[in-house]
Design a protein around this motif. Structure first.
Motif, mmCIF file in Angstrom:
data_model
loop_
_atom_site.group_PDB
_atom_site.id
_atom_site.type_symbol
_atom_site.label_atom_id
_atom_site.label_comp_id
_atom_site.label_asym_id
_atom_site.label_seq_id
_atom_site.Cartn_x
_atom_site.Cartn_y
_atom_site.Cartn_z
ATOM 1 N N ALA A 1 37.417 58.120 31.029
ATOM 2 C CA ALA A 1 37.695 56.669 31.727
ATOM 3 C C ALA A 1 37.412 56.594 33.610
ATOM 4 O O ALA A 1 36.799 56.010 33.882
ATOM 5 N N GLU A 2 36.572 57.969 33.938
ATOM 6 C CA GLU A 2 36.333 58.289 35.445
ATOM 7 C C GLU A 2 34.895 57.189 35.199
ATOM 8 O O GLU A 2 34.111 56.614 36.058
ATOM 9 N N ARG A 3 33.678 58.053 33.773
ATOM 10 C CA ARG A 3 32.575 57.819 34.081
ATOM 11 C C ARG A 3 32.281 56.312 33.318
ATOM 12 O O ARG A 3 31.809 55.199 33.970
ATOM 13 N N GLU A 4 33.265 55.665 32.562
ATOM 14 C CA GLU A 4 33.670 54.116 32.476
ATOM 15 C C GLU A 4 33.714 53.282 33.648
ATOM 16 O O GLU A 4 33.264 51.851 33.395
ATOM 17 N N THR A 5 34.555 53.979 34.976
ATOM 18 C CA THR A 5 34.735 53.680 35.737
ATOM 19 C C THR A 5 33.746 53.182 36.717
ATOM 20 O O THR A 5 33.259 52.543 37.500
ATOM 21 N N LEU A 6 33.205 53.849 36.810
ATOM 22 C CA LEU A 6 31.842 54.145 38.152
ATOM 23 C C LEU A 6 30.507 53.542 37.344
ATOM 24 O O LEU A 6 30.017 52.326 38.219
ATOM 25 N N THR A 7 30.416 53.476 35.793
ATOM 26 C CA THR A 7 29.316 53.073 34.990
ATOM 27 C C THR A 7 29.730 51.210 35.420
ATOM 28 O O THR A 7 28.495 49.993 35.820
ATOM 29 N N GLU A 8 31.269 50.773 35.563
ATOM 30 C CA GLU A 8 31.338 49.123 35.484
ATOM 31 C C GLU A 8 31.408 48.560 37.248
ATOM 32 O O GLU A 8 30.509 47.260 36.880
ATOM 33 N N LEU A 9 31.577 50.173 37.863
ATOM 34 C CA LEU A 9 31.632 49.207 38.980
ATOM 35 C C LEU A 9 29.904 49.014 39.481
ATOM 36 O O LEU A 9 29.356 48.446 40.415
ATOM 37 N N LEU A 10 29.308 49.746 38.951
ATOM 38 C CA LEU A 10 27.523 49.675 39.321
ATOM 39 C C LEU A 10 27.090 48.568 38.729
ATOM 40 O O LEU A 10 26.116 47.657 39.421
ATOM 41 N N CYS A 11 27.203 48.351 37.161
ATOM 42 C CA CYS A 11 27.227 47.381 36.997
ATOM 43 C C CYS A 11 27.243 45.953 37.713
ATOM 44 O O CYS A 11 27.088 44.455 38.104
ATOM 45 N N ASP A 12 28.042 45.800 38.259
ATOM 46 C CA ASP A 12 28.917 44.722 39.180
ATOM 47 C C ASP A 12 28.276 43.823 39.925
ATOM 48 O O ASP A 12 28.253 42.996 40.683
ATOM 49 N N ALA A 13 28.788 45.603 40.905
ATOM 50 C CA ALA A 13 27.357 45.410 42.578
ATOM 51 C C ALA A 13 26.513 45.468 41.792
ATOM 52 O O ALA A 13 25.578 44.468 42.324
ATOM 53 N N ALA A 14 25.492 45.377 40.394
ATOM 54 C CA ALA A 14 23.712 45.295 40.709
ATOM 55 C C ALA A 14 23.442 43.803 40.226
ATOM 56 O O ALA A 14 22.775 43.359 40.850
ATOM 57 N N GLY A 15 24.577 43.097 38.832
ATOM 58 C CA GLY A 15 24.914 41.921 38.687
ATOM 59 C C GLY A 15 25.158 41.383 39.719
ATOM 60 O O GLY A 15 24.430 40.311 39.966
ATOM 61 N N GLU A 16 25.604 41.699 40.148
ATOM 62 C CA GLU A 16 25.745 40.469 41.791
ATOM 63 C C GLU A 16 25.037 40.151 42.607
ATOM 64 O O GLU A 16 24.702 38.861 43.240
#
Length: 313
Positions: A30-45
Motif C-alpha cells: 500500500a505504501e509503495r502504491e501511494t508513493l508511486t501515485e504521488l510520483l506520477c501525479d507530481a511528474a504529470g502535473e
C-alpha cells in the motif's frame, strides 16, 4: 517569478526524490502504491505545463501503467468526448489535437462553422413579417447610424488635409482626421461630438438646442457605446484579478495590490519550505510511513466526495 521558478525546480526534485525512495526496501504494498501515485501525479502535473523535460517524462513512464504521451492522449480524448456531448458538435478525428489548446481551437472553428451554417439556413428560410416593434427598433438603429455618419461627413469635409496649403495646418488636420477615422470605425459618437466642439463646427449651445428626435438618436448610440466600454472594463478587470489572485469585490487599489503581492510571496515561501520538508522526510522511513498513512486517508476522503487531489500540498 523567481520564487515560482524555484518552486517548480523543487517540485521536480520532489518527483525524483520519490523515485529514490521507491528504490529502497521496507515499504508495504500500500505504501509503495501511494508513493508511486504521488510520483506520477507530481511528474504529470509538471509535464502538463512543460512536456519537453525528457528525464521527467522517462520517470513518469517508468512508474506509470501507461506512458505520458498515451496518458495525455487518453485525457484529451475524454475532454473531447465531454465537449462534444456538452456542445453537440462533431469535433472530428484526433489528428492535429496534441494539447488542450489545440482542442479549444478545434472547438472554436467548429462552433464558427456551425454558426455560419445556421446563418445560411436562416437566410434561405422564408422571411416572416417583422413586428411593429422590430421595425421601430431597426429604424431607430438606422437613424442612429445615420447621425454618426452625418457628423463624420462634416468633420471629414472640414479637416481634409489636401485642402490646406499651410504645412503646419495640414499636419494638424491630418492628425485630427486620424482621430475622426478611428472614432467612426468604432461608432464612437462621443469622440466625434468632442472633435466637432474642438474645431468649433458646433458649440455647446447648439448641441443643447438639438431637437428631441436627434437627441434620442445620440442617446441610443452613446448608450450602446457605454455598454461596450463597461463590458471591456469587466473583461480587463477579470484578467487582472486572475493574474493577481484577487477575489471578486476586492477593491482594486495599488496599496492593496502591494499587500496581495506580499501575501503571495509569503505563500510561495511557505510552500517552498513545505516541499523541502517533504523531500527531507523521505530519508526518515518511520516518519514517511506515518505521513503516507495520512495521505491514503486523505485520498479516500476526497474520492468519497469526488474532490481533486493536489500532489503538491
Amino acid at each position: 517569478m523567481p520564487l515560482l521558478d524555484e518552486l517548480q525546480a523543487l517540485r521536480r526534485d520532489w518527483a525524483f526524490a520519490l523515485d529514490a525512495a521507491l528504490a529502497r526496501k521496507g515499504w508495504t504494498r500500500a505504501e509503495r502504491e501511494t508513493l508511486t501515485e504521488l510520483l506520477c501525479d507530481a511528474a504529470g502535473e509538471l509535464l502538463s505545463a512543460d512536456d519537453g523535460d525528457k528525464a521527467l517524462k522517462a520517470l513518469f513512464d517508468k512508474h506509470s501503467d501507461v506512458d505520458f504521451d498515451t496518458d495525455r492522449t487518453e485525457g484529451l480524448q475524454a475532454i473531447k468526448e465531454m465537449a462534444e456531448w456538452a456542445t453537440g458538435l462533431d469535433l472530428g478525428d484526433d489528428e492535429g489535437i496534441a494539447s488542450e489548446e489545440d482542442l479549444l481551437q478545434r472547438m472554436q472553428q467548429r462552433m464558427q462553422a456551425a454558426q455560419a451554417e445556421q446563418a445560411e439556413r436562416e437566410a434561405a428560410a422564408p422571411r416572416r413579417r417583422k413586428s411593429a416593434a422590430e421595425q421601430r427598433r431597426e429604424a431607430e438603429a438606422q437613424q442612429a447610424t445615420q447621425s454618426v455618419r452625418e457628423i463624420y461627413r462634416k468633420l471629414a469635409s472640414a479637416l481634409h488635409p489636401d485642402r490646406e496649403s499651410d504645412d503646419q495646418q495640414r499636419a494638424h488636420k491630418t492628425a485630427l482626421m486620424q482621430q475622426v477615422n478611428q472614432a467612426y470605425e468604432k461608432n464612437d459618437l462621443l469622440t466625434l461630438l468632442q472633435l466637432q466642439l474642438q474645431i468649433e463646427q458646433v458649440d455647446a449651445a447648439q448641441l443643447g438646442a438639438a431637437d428631441a428626435k436627434r437627441v434620442k438618436h445620440y442617446n441610443k448610440v452613446l448608450a450602446e457605446q457605454l455598454a461596450e466600454l463597461k463590458a471591456e472594463i469587466n473583461r480587463v478587470e477579470l484578467g487582472f484579478r486572475i493574474d493577481f489572485r484577487l477575489e471578486p469585490g476586492w477593491g482594486l487599489k495599488p496599496t492593496k495590490l502591494g499587500e496581495q503581492a506580499a501575501r503571495e510571496t509569503q505563500r510561495l515561501r511557505a510552500e517552498l519550505a513545505e516541499v523541502k520538508r517533504d523531500i527531507g522526510r523521505l530519508d526518515d522511513a518511520p516518519a514517511t510511513k506515518r505521513w503516507l498513512k495520512k495521505v491514503r486517508r486523505q485520498r479516500e476522503e476526497e474520492e468519497a466526495f469526488d474532490l481533486d487531489f493536489d500532489p503538491f500540498f
